[in-house]
Design an enzyme around this catalytic site. Sequence first.
Site, short mmCIF file in Angstrom:
data_model
loop_
_atom_site.label_atom_id
_atom_site.label_comp_id
_atom_site.label_asym_id
_atom_site.label_seq_id
_atom_site.Cartn_x
_atom_site.Cartn_y
_atom_site.Cartn_z
N CYS A 9 26.64 166.03 50.40
CA CYS A 9 26.54 167.46 49.98
C CYS A 9 25.15 168.03 49.99
O CYS A 9 24.37 167.50 49.36
CB CYS A 9 27.26 167.55 48.61
SG CYS A 9 27.19 169.09 47.86
N ASP A 313 46.67 160.12 24.66
CA ASP A 313 45.71 160.58 25.53
C ASP A 313 44.62 161.74 25.09
O ASP A 313 44.92 162.68 25.33
CB ASP A 313 46.73 161.37 26.74
CG ASP A 313 45.92 161.74 27.76
OD1 ASP A 313 44.77 161.26 27.97
OD2 ASP A 313 46.37 162.84 28.75
N CYS A 340 39.95 159.05 29.35
CA CYS A 340 39.12 159.35 30.36
C CYS A 340 37.60 158.90 29.91
O CYS A 340 36.78 159.25 30.53
CB CYS A 340 39.20 160.91 30.35
SG CYS A 340 38.84 161.74 28.63
N1 SAH Z 1 48.19 164.69 27.65
C1 SAH Z 1 47.83 166.01 28.16
C2 SAH Z 1 46.49 166.38 27.52
C3 SAH Z 1 45.27 165.42 27.39
S1 SAH Z 1 43.60 166.14 27.08
C4 SAH Z 1 47.77 165.98 29.64
O1 SAH Z 1 47.67 164.68 30.24
O2 SAH Z 1 47.51 166.85 30.34
C5 SAH Z 1 43.62 166.02 25.46
C6 SAH Z 1 44.25 167.00 24.46
O3 SAH Z 1 43.98 166.72 23.14
C7 SAH Z 1 43.91 168.37 24.60
O4 SAH Z 1 45.05 169.22 24.99
C8 SAH Z 1 43.43 168.85 23.16
O5 SAH Z 1 43.59 170.33 23.08
C9 SAH Z 1 43.81 167.83 22.39
N2 SAH Z 1 43.40 167.48 21.14
C10 SAH Z 1 41.98 167.33 20.83
N3 SAH Z 1 41.71 167.24 19.82
C11 SAH Z 1 43.03 166.90 19.00
C12 SAH Z 1 43.31 166.38 17.67
N4 SAH Z 1 42.41 166.18 16.64
N5 SAH Z 1 44.77 166.20 17.39
C13 SAH Z 1 45.67 166.65 18.47
N6 SAH Z 1 45.32 167.11 19.50
C14 SAH Z 1 44.05 167.07 19.90
#
Ligand code: SAH
Length: 383
Positions: A9, A313, A340
């Site tokens: 790139c 997740d 991740c």
């Molecule tokens: N499983 C979903 C989102 C994963 S990303 C998918 O695959 O699309 C992680 C998510 O955790 C985000 O939506 C974020 O808003 C949420 N999050 C962050 N801190 C949190 C907490 N303390 N309790 C509950 N959810 C939380």
Amino acid sequence: MDNNNKPICPYAKKCSGCQLQNMDYQRQLRFKQAQVVKLLGRFHRVANIIGMDDPTHYRNKVQAAFGERGGKLISGVYQSSTHRIVPVDECMIEDKIADSIIVTVRKLAQSFKMRAYNPTAKRGFLRHVLVKRGFVSGQVMVVLVTADGDFPSQRSFVNALLGKHPEITTIVRNINIKHTNLLLGERSQVLFGEGYIEEQLCQKTFRISPKAFYQVNPYQTQVLYSKAVEFAQLDGSQTVIDAYCGTGTIGIIMSDKAKQVIGVELNKDAVKDAKFNAAKNGVKNIRFYCADAGEFMRELAEENEQIDVVVTDPPRAGCSREFLDSVVKLSPKRVVYVSCNPVTLARDLSYITRHGYKVKKIQPVDMFPFTEHVECVCLLSRK
Ligand code: SAH
């Protein structure tokens, strides 16, 4: 790091969004595999990372910052850790249609004599453009992030943009008057269409709004979620928790094979979308709660709920101690951990394996080719 290959790139040095530009793709996969083995190999054998056949143009969400140089509008990315914009029209990991829409917005804005917002002078109008595209549905959302005040020739601008890109299904104006790193401000106004797009994933339909989290690599998301479903080993009799559920994707995909699913998520907009998504897909055995996942799990544990499978997740920071403690108390048969960040995953696995669980499978998936990030899905079983 290996320096055998020159980055492909031309913007690599200034942008620095793709940290592994100097490796060919097979080498990137080996690099990520080695990293996961180093961090997680002590828990279990690590399966071979699942890469992409074509690791380019995978991003369904593209954003560009707008500025001015020599009296002309420019759009692109911020040079790493600065506010200087590097003009970029095409990026090798971004969706081509989204990139071309951003170029059109710039050309139109120029011809409409629209000014870019200047954060130092606090003058001007257009700040960012965000495009999200459903690769399966074909729906396209354009978000024009602007300063406050009148949108000059709004209707003609919207019509001109639709004229050049009939594939656009919705256009939203978002007003951001703050000086933060957040791209989007509080207020939004729909200029055309529904204000959101829909996309299909694992045979279900999901709403994607401007702000809610949605995985950016739809090809590999399918691979990742299919692994999570496989690891959960559901037969219709289980109660499943979908923790950190976002817009409910994983839970809704698993609902066919579960007795019931309980989703928990902190972001209230995401929970709203999750409820909408469940209804849209006719899923009746799922409930969503807007709460901190740790606190919610502690309450479930105090009430002695019977939970069979916990799917989690979390964001890069991983799960909270309260969350993991409650998982141990609830004592589900299986935990499926989608992560991740292998660093926090290692920390959390180390805790949970000292409290009655064994790691059974570790599967890395390359969700973000050319970047240093690596996603893993991991199966734990109660001893
Ligand atoms: N499983 C979903 C989102 C994963 S990303 C998918 O695959 O699309 C992680 C998510 O955790 C985000 O939506 C974020 O808003 C949420 N999050 C962050 N801190 C949190 C907490 N303390 N309790 C509950 N959810 C939380």
